[in-house]
Write an enzyme that holds these catalytic residues in place. Structure first.
Site, PDB file in Angstrom:
ATOM      1  N   PHE A   1      26.202   1.407  17.448  1.00  0.00           N
ATOM      2  CA  PHE A   1      27.291   2.112  17.364  1.00  0.00           C
ATOM      3  C   PHE A   1      28.086   1.207  16.306  1.00  0.00           C
ATOM      4  O   PHE A   1      29.302   1.835  15.628  1.00  0.00           O
ATOM      5  CB  PHE A   1      28.365   1.946  18.719  1.00  0.00           C
ATOM      6  CG  PHE A   1      28.140   0.323  19.166  1.00  0.00           C
ATOM      7  CD1 PHE A   1      29.311  -1.072  18.334  1.00  0.00           C
ATOM      8  CD2 PHE A   1      28.076   0.520  19.805  1.00  0.00           C
ATOM      9  CE1 PHE A   1      29.791  -1.559  19.109  1.00  0.00           C
ATOM     10  CE2 PHE A   1      28.003  -1.200  20.239  1.00  0.00           C
ATOM     11  CZ  PHE A   1      28.537  -2.208  19.940  1.00  0.00           C
TER      12      PHE A   1
ATOM     13  N   LYS B   1      20.352  10.932  14.774  1.00  0.00           N
ATOM     14  CA  LYS B   1      20.571  10.980  16.121  1.00  0.00           C
ATOM     15  C   LYS B   1      22.019  10.035  15.709  1.00  0.00           C
ATOM     16  O   LYS B   1      21.866   8.628  16.185  1.00  0.00           O
ATOM     17  CB  LYS B   1      19.661  10.077  17.208  1.00  0.00           C
ATOM     18  CG  LYS B   1      20.557   9.885  18.585  1.00  0.00           C
ATOM     19  CD  LYS B   1      19.574   9.514  19.614  1.00  0.00           C
ATOM     20  CE  LYS B   1      19.934   9.110  20.706  1.00  0.00           C
ATOM     21  NZ  LYS B   1      20.897   7.923  21.024  1.00  0.00           N
TER      22      LYS B   1
ATOM     23  N   THR C   1      16.486  -5.108  14.870  1.00  0.00           N
ATOM     24  CA  THR C   1      16.931  -5.168  16.308  1.00  0.00           C
ATOM     25  C   THR C   1      17.926  -6.230  16.497  1.00  0.00           C
ATOM     26  O   THR C   1      18.803  -6.631  15.962  1.00  0.00           O
ATOM     27  CB  THR C   1      15.566  -5.240  17.296  1.00  0.00           C
ATOM     28  OG1 THR C   1      14.758  -6.395  17.061  1.00  0.00           O
ATOM     29  CG2 THR C   1      14.963  -3.706  17.702  1.00  0.00           C
TER      30      THR C   1
ATOM     31  N   CYS D   1      25.096  -7.839  13.662  1.00  0.00           N
ATOM     32  CA  CYS D   1      23.705  -8.354  14.335  1.00  0.00           C
ATOM     33  C   CYS D   1      23.722  -9.349  13.210  1.00  0.00           C
ATOM     34  O   CYS D   1      22.527 -10.430  12.884  1.00  0.00           O
ATOM     35  CB  CYS D   1      22.500  -7.847  14.062  1.00  0.00           C
ATOM     36  SG  CYS D   1      21.748  -6.916  12.040  1.00  0.00           S
TER      37      CYS D   1
ATOM     38  N   GLU E   1      22.035 -12.635  22.933  1.00  0.00           N
ATOM     39  CA  GLU E   1      23.160 -11.666  21.832  1.00  0.00           C
ATOM     40  C   GLU E   1      24.103 -11.389  22.630  1.00  0.00           C
ATOM     41  O   GLU E   1      23.991 -10.555  23.955  1.00  0.00           O
ATOM     42  CB  GLU E   1      23.262 -10.483  21.403  1.00  0.00           C
ATOM     43  CG  GLU E   1      23.064 -10.025  20.620  1.00  0.00           C
ATOM     44  CD  GLU E   1      22.200  -9.149  20.035  1.00  0.00           C
ATOM     45  OE1 GLU E   1      22.976  -9.176  18.081  1.00  0.00           O
ATOM     46  OE2 GLU E   1      22.625  -7.634  20.223  1.00  0.00           O
TER      47      GLU E   1
END
Length: 506
Positions: A152, A177, A253, A286, A387
């Site tokens: 998002f 997606k 990730t 990130c 995180e």
């Protein structure tokens, strides 16, 4: 509140009504109001997107490099022309302030510009007379249909910067997606792609769905590669399943980036960089800098400066020009961040600045979390290792460079790492020894330009080739090596050896 718009999904250049009975809300992060609903597309609808991409691939992949490059040049100009419109939309659905949202769009434009260098980027290698009468060349060929599963927090940069430009420029077709929490920016770019871009139908398709419907990307034989950005647990799963089914995978990730601040650092500049990198995008990136590892001799001074500057940040409606720190993406995410703050306190951290109860007048229903600082983070505190993805700064105190480096490298994540120092020796040692994949020396956000790879390490990345840079070209292409030989009078009558064209030996 008026009627909520129900969005469609895009297959083969057409926006279609979904047959789903499940719809997902998209909210204005500053007001809490529902902006739209997007479909949780059915498995059959996701399959139809793959069908369209598969059908479009042969013609698109064989289009000349010059034609594809011309389309990319035109596409870059379209994105620039719609920069303000896309910036506002991104700001509303996600909560980034206007400057941050603009940066999101610009970071989609930058890789598109990089993709315009395709005729040079995709060149292989060749040599004449490798052995007597034999010539060899290696070409980079497209893979086929690739799938992009995006988060998002960057609705423009990740799908339309990290994935689409390089994937389609190299001749592949794409199924995206889009993130169900923030799909509107990506959907608007999708509209522009066909309305103004002039691209052939079906080379990019877009769906919104749950994890269950997107499982097909990991197993369908028509999908040749998967790009994912999201949580580490999901990235590990996608990597293991898709790779087991013979697909290329790049899974970006989680992160827990650390900054090491030494006592000789330019403290004013260091604190300004930490403020920008920690609280920018409300910490929802990130490459945020949530952990500051600081030498004890200057720790109190740094924490005081950090608190003073953080308190002055203007928290407000994302699309108000004066706002410096906007809301987080949703009520659920706000609760998650606040729960982490409380967990840190429960684990023994000292609460220096608390942003949990902040209220913005006129936007009382927005998802705001103010700047927060937790000091004296000790080894074993989960708040210092996991995180949080919010505007929270964690302070770890150390005695020297070696202790600081060891703490940083002990973290399971290694997306980015930063040092603030004026000492060339320590800067070089840090560059050499840090586990971080993207390293900053007096740079708070060491994200490279699109010409270099976004090169996370350890539990921040699963795969062999990163997004962007030369890695991006290699990920979206396969090597084809061709050896050629033309017969002359001698070779026509010569005996064929076990290895044709083998290297000659005396």
């Amino acid at each position: 509140m008026g009627t909520v718009i129900r969005k469609k999904y895009c297959v083969n250049g057409e926006w279609l009504e979904s047959k789903t009975d499940k719809w997902m809300e998209v909210t204005n992060s500053s007001t809490g109001e529902i902006m739209a609903e997007v479909p949780c597309c059915t498995k059959e609808e996701v399959e139809s997107a793959i069908d369209a991409a598969q059908e479009a691939f042969p013609e698109w992949s064989q289009l000349s490099l010059s034609k594809r490059t011309q389309l990319m040049f035109n596409w870059r100009n379209i994105l620039v022309a719609h920069l303000d419109e896309l910036t506002l939309l991104c700001s509303k659905e996600l909560g980034k302030n206007l400057d941050e949202a603009k940066g999101d769009i610009l970071k989609a434009i930058e890789p598109t510009e990089h993709a315009c260098s395709l005729p040079t980027l995709i060149q292989g290698d060749a040599a004449l007379q490798v052995t007597s009468g034999f010539d060899t060349a290696t070409y980079r060929m497209p893979l086929g249909v690739v799938a992009g599963i995006v988060p998002f927090n960057f609705p423009a940069m990740i799908p339309w910067g990290w994935i689409v430009p390089m994937a389609i420029a190299t001749g592949n077709t794409v199924v995206l997606k889009a993130a169900s929490q923030t799909p509107l920016t990506s959907m608007r770019i999708m509209e522009l792609f066909y309305e103004e871009g002039g691209f052939p139908k079906g080379i990019v398709n877009l769906v919104t769905c749950s994890r269950r419907e997107s499982e097909i990307f990991l197993t369908d034989s028509r999908i040749k590669a998967v790009t994912f950005v999201g949580t580490t647990d999901t990235g590990k799963y996608i990597y293991s399943v898709a790779a087991a089914n013979g697909k290329r995978v790049q899974a970006q990730t989680e992160a827990k980036n650390h900054a090491l601040v030494l006592e000789d650092a330019d403290l004013e500049s260091a604190v300004n960089a930490i403020i920008n990198s920690t609280y920018g995008c409300a910490g929802m990136r990130c490459m945020a800098l949530p952990v500051v590892v600081v030498q004890e001799s200057i720790a109190d001074k740094l924490v005081n400066m950090l608190k003073e500057k953080a308190q002055k940040l203007v928290v407000g409606c994302a699309y108000s020009p004066e706002t410096q720190l906007g809301p987080v993406v949703s009520a659920t995410h706000k609760k998650r961040v606040c729960d982490w703050i409380q967990r840190g306190i429960d684990e023994g951290a000292e609460l220096v600045l608390d942003g949990r109860d902040i209220v913005v007048p006129g936007y009382e229903n927005g998802f705001f979390v103010g700047p927060t600082i937790l000091d004296h983070i000790k080894p074993g505190m989960t708040v210092g290792d996991r995180e949080i993805f919010g505007p929270v700064t964690l302070i770890k105190r150390v005695n020297n460079f070696e202790e600081g480096l060891a703490i940083m490298n002990n973290n399971p994540f290694a997306n980015g790492s930063v040092i603030f120092t004026q000492n060339g020796y320590y800067a070089r040692q840090f560059e050499l020894l840090t586990d971080g994949g993207m390293v900053g020396i007096n740079v708070g956000i060491p994200v490279p330009s699109a010409y270099f790879p976004f090169s996370g390490n350890k539990a921040s990345f699963f795969g062999d080739l990163h997004v962007l840079g030369k890695d991006g070209i290699r990920f979206y292409t396969r090597a084809k090596t061709v050896t050629k030989h033309w017969y002359d009078e001698h070779s026509r009558t010569a005996a064929v050896s076990t290895w044709e064209g083998t290297v000659e030996r005396d």
